[in-house]
Design an enzyme around this catalytic site. Structure first.
Site, PDB file in Angstrom:
ATOM      1  CD  GLU A  27      -2.873   1.216   2.365  1.00 28.29           C
ATOM      2  OE1 GLU A  27      -2.792   0.387   3.289  1.00 28.29           O
ATOM      3  OE2 GLU A  27      -3.809   2.020   2.233  1.00 28.29           O
ATOM      4  CG  ASN A 176      -9.402  -1.460   1.368  1.00 27.58           C
ATOM      5  OD1 ASN A 176      -9.029  -2.617   1.574  1.00 27.58           O
ATOM      6  ND2 ASN A 176      -9.227  -0.497   2.263  1.00 27.58           N
ATOM      7  CD  GLU A 177     -10.308  -2.163   6.134  1.00 26.98           C
ATOM      8  OE1 GLU A 177     -10.296  -1.067   6.721  1.00 26.98           O
ATOM      9  OE2 GLU A 177      -9.648  -3.149   6.524  1.00 26.98           O
ATOM     10  CE1 TYR A 242      -3.360  -5.607   8.952  1.00 27.31           C
ATOM     11  CE2 TYR A 242      -5.644  -4.928   8.672  1.00 27.31           C
ATOM     12  CZ  TYR A 242      -4.347  -5.036   8.183  1.00 27.31           C
ATOM     13  OH  TYR A 242      -4.049  -4.575   6.922  1.00 27.31           O
ATOM     14  CD  GLU A 295      -5.928  -4.414   4.092  1.00 23.12           C
ATOM     15  OE1 GLU A 295      -5.799  -3.997   5.264  1.00 23.12           O
ATOM     16  OE2 GLU A 295      -6.402  -3.717   3.175  1.00 23.12           O
ATOM     17  CD  GLN A 352       0.440  -1.934   4.068  1.00 22.93           C
ATOM     18  OE1 GLN A 352       1.284  -1.282   3.498  1.00 22.93           O
ATOM     19  NE2 GLN A 352      -0.765  -1.442   4.384  1.00 22.93           N
TER      20      GLN A 352
HETATM   21  O1  AHR Z   1      -3.040  -2.084   6.157  1.00 28.94           O
HETATM   22  C1  AHR Z   1      -3.361  -0.868   6.743  1.00 28.94           C
HETATM   23  C2  AHR Z   1      -4.830  -0.529   6.600  1.00 28.94           C
HETATM   24  O2  AHR Z   1      -5.586  -1.473   7.297  1.00 28.94           O
HETATM   25  C3  AHR Z   1      -5.398  -0.567   5.210  1.00 28.94           C
HETATM   26  O3  AHR Z   1      -5.192   0.621   4.524  1.00 28.94           O
HETATM   27  C4  AHR Z   1      -6.851  -0.795   5.451  1.00 28.94           C
HETATM   28  O4  AHR Z   1      -7.468  -1.540   4.426  1.00 28.94           O
HETATM   29  C5  AHR Z   1      -6.893  -1.532   6.785  1.00 28.94           C
HETATM   30  O5  AHR Z   1      -7.747  -0.928   7.678  1.00 28.94           O
END
Ligand code: AHR
Length: 495
Positions: A27, A176-177, A242, A295, A352
């Site tokens: 990103e 995205n999101e 995450y 992600e 990432q």
């Molecule tokens: O990876 C960092 C961020 O996490 C990304 O931009 C987003 O898609 C997610 O919230």
């Protein structure tokens, strides 16, 4: 000492472990793309290949990187692809925006540069389209620019910019999101918006694989329900995960160590649940929708302004964090789950690829080093493209989160078997009795561990954590004994 007994079974293969499960994510955020990957074609200080850092590219080639998602993330819903084509010196300078950052963005890393990076790495490109501040026509044009064989103005422009051949990009994210940074949509509104985008994109390129924005269970159900008569427009449903509960990046306690590993372990359940919702909606339709975990990874409090312990974030926020052996174990635990779910999980992207979040590769000025997660990924190379085999845990110790202390994933390719074992215990070694269906000899065995799970590589000490060869003992026909230290990952390739 933990005593464990595990059996690899070949009577019920799970499916093929697609290279797409080993995807990465680049990103335009912090120093991931600019500085980490891209230093510019006129850079005199850092060796590069057409603007991409040579040391980073060389390291990534050895990972490998079979698929790469770009340019975001939250950045994608601000990105206008036309800003990143044509002569670099004439490109627009925009506000680079993602995750609350605002930077000067000169767009020197655009579509052609990204495709070049993918071809250097042998990666399949995955482009994330702009829904939040874009339009259906803008995304259709990007697809046409990249993929059209017909000599349209857009295809001619691509040729004039150096690529007469289409790029052939199959994977396209439709936003995205979009439940958050990508426009704060509600599920029904996004579902209708998605339908419009997907219908038009399919006209431009019927072979495009479209990735819809998913989220948690409620959103996913509403999204699928709203599009119940148009499920054929969805190829993959994107979810993100995450792990944020594990306390500090390095100075974590034993309890926090287990909490993080437990979160990583639970990722599999999230994938399974998402697949069940999809299955409920598809019923007997022949069309398939895969789960795209595009992600995933650890996001420590030092690198975020939200969530548990985020009062301890670095200031200014860089989205960079130290990656310890614990993070490598967490990644390996997630990969175990990916293999078990490889019949429903169609792609996955570690977040990432360089410098930012759960990065396998780090840079600082002219120096570059790799994290323990880099080596954990490398230990999984024999599984990529292989057939996943179930591993039965006959006997083992149990951890505080109720998972087995010793776990494994196995696969077979060209009549050979590979097994990756994890001893998740914080401080106890494990003696493992392993049964394989056919193996006759050990061709290679590598071990990744360190004195403590807090061990970390750095610019000053790049080789603190790295794999070493290890011995596996034959213990009867197709029976093996493996001694693993605590907090360790090992891959054994049998012939
Ligand atoms: O990876 C960092 C961020 O996490 C990304 O931009 C987003 O898609 C997610 O919230």
């Amino acid at each position: 000492m933990i005593e464990a007994t595990l059996t690899v079974r070949n009577d019920s293969p799970i499916g093929t472990i697609s290279p797409r499960l080993y995807g990465h994510f680049a990103e335009h955020l912090g120093r991931c793309c600019y500085d980490g990957l891209w230093v510019g074609a006129s850079n005199q200080d850092i060796r590069h290949y057409d603007g991409f850092r040579a040391d980073v590219v060389d390291a990534l080639k050895k990972l490998p990187v079979p698929m790469l998602r770009w340019p975001g993330g939250c950045y994608a819903d601000h990105y206008h692809w036309r800003d990143g084509i044509g002569p670099i010196e004439k490109r627009a300078v925009r506000l680079g925006m993602s995750c609350g950052l605002q930077v000067e963005d000169n767009n020197s890393l655009g579509t052609h540069e990204f495709i070049k990076l993918c071809s250097m790495l042998g990666a399949e490109p995955y482009l994330a389209g702009n829904v939040g501040s874009g339009s259906v026509q803008e995304l259709c044009d990007w697809v046409e620019y990249c993929n059209s064989n017909v000599k349209t103005s857009l295809a001619r422009e691509r040729a004039a910019n150096g690529s007469s051949q289409p790029f052939g990009v199959r994977l396209w994210g439709v936003g995205n999101e979009n439940w958050g940074c990508g426009g704060n949509y509600d599920a029904e509104t996004y579902a209708k918006e998605y339908r419009r985008y997907a219908t038009m994109l399919r006209h431009v390129d019927p072979t495009a694989e479209l990735v819809a924005c998913g989220h948690e269970d409620e959103w996913n159900t509403k999204f699928l329900e709203t599009n119940r008569r148009h499920l054929d427009l969805i190829d993959h449903l994107s979810i993100h995960r995450y792990w944020i509960q594990g306390g500090p990046e390095i100075e974590f306690t034993e309890a926090q160590y287990y909490t993080l590993l437990h979160e990583a372990h639970a990722t599999e359940n999230f994938v399974q649940r998402t697949a069940e919702f999809i299955h409920e909606h598809l019923g007997t339709q022949s069309h398939q929708i895969g789960v795209a975990l595009d992600e995933w990874g650890v996001w420590h409090p030092e690198a975020r302004t939200w969530g548990p312990d985020s009062e301890n974030h670095r200031s200014p926020i860089t989205y960079e964090q130290a990656g310890t052996l614990r993070d490598a174990l967490a990644a390996a635990i997630a990969l175990e789950g990916f293999h078990r779910q490889c019949h429903i999980l169609t792609l996955a992207n570690l977040a990432q690829i360089v410098n930012v979040l759960h990065a396998p590769v780090m840079t600082e000025g002219a120096s570059m080093w790799v994290t323990p997660t880099y080596y954990a990924l490398q230990l999984h190379i024999p599984h990529i493209g292989a057939i996943a085999l179930p591993v039965e845990i006959i006997h083992s110790a149990t951890l505080p989160g109720q998972e087995s202390a010793v776990t494994a994933t196995a696969s077979t390719k060209a009549s050979k078997i590979a097994v990756t074992l994890i001893n998740r215990h914080f401080d106890q070694p494990a003696s493992i009795q392993l049964a394989t269906p056919t193996a006759e000899v050990v061709e290679h065995a590598s071990l990744l561990t360190a004195d403590q799970p807090q061990a970390v590589n750095s610019s000053a000490n790049p080789d603190c954590v790295k794999p070493v060869e290890m011995t596996v003992y034959a213990d009867g026909k197709n029976q093996w004994r493996v001694e693993l230290p605590p907090h360790a990952i090992a891959t054994i390739q049998f012939g």
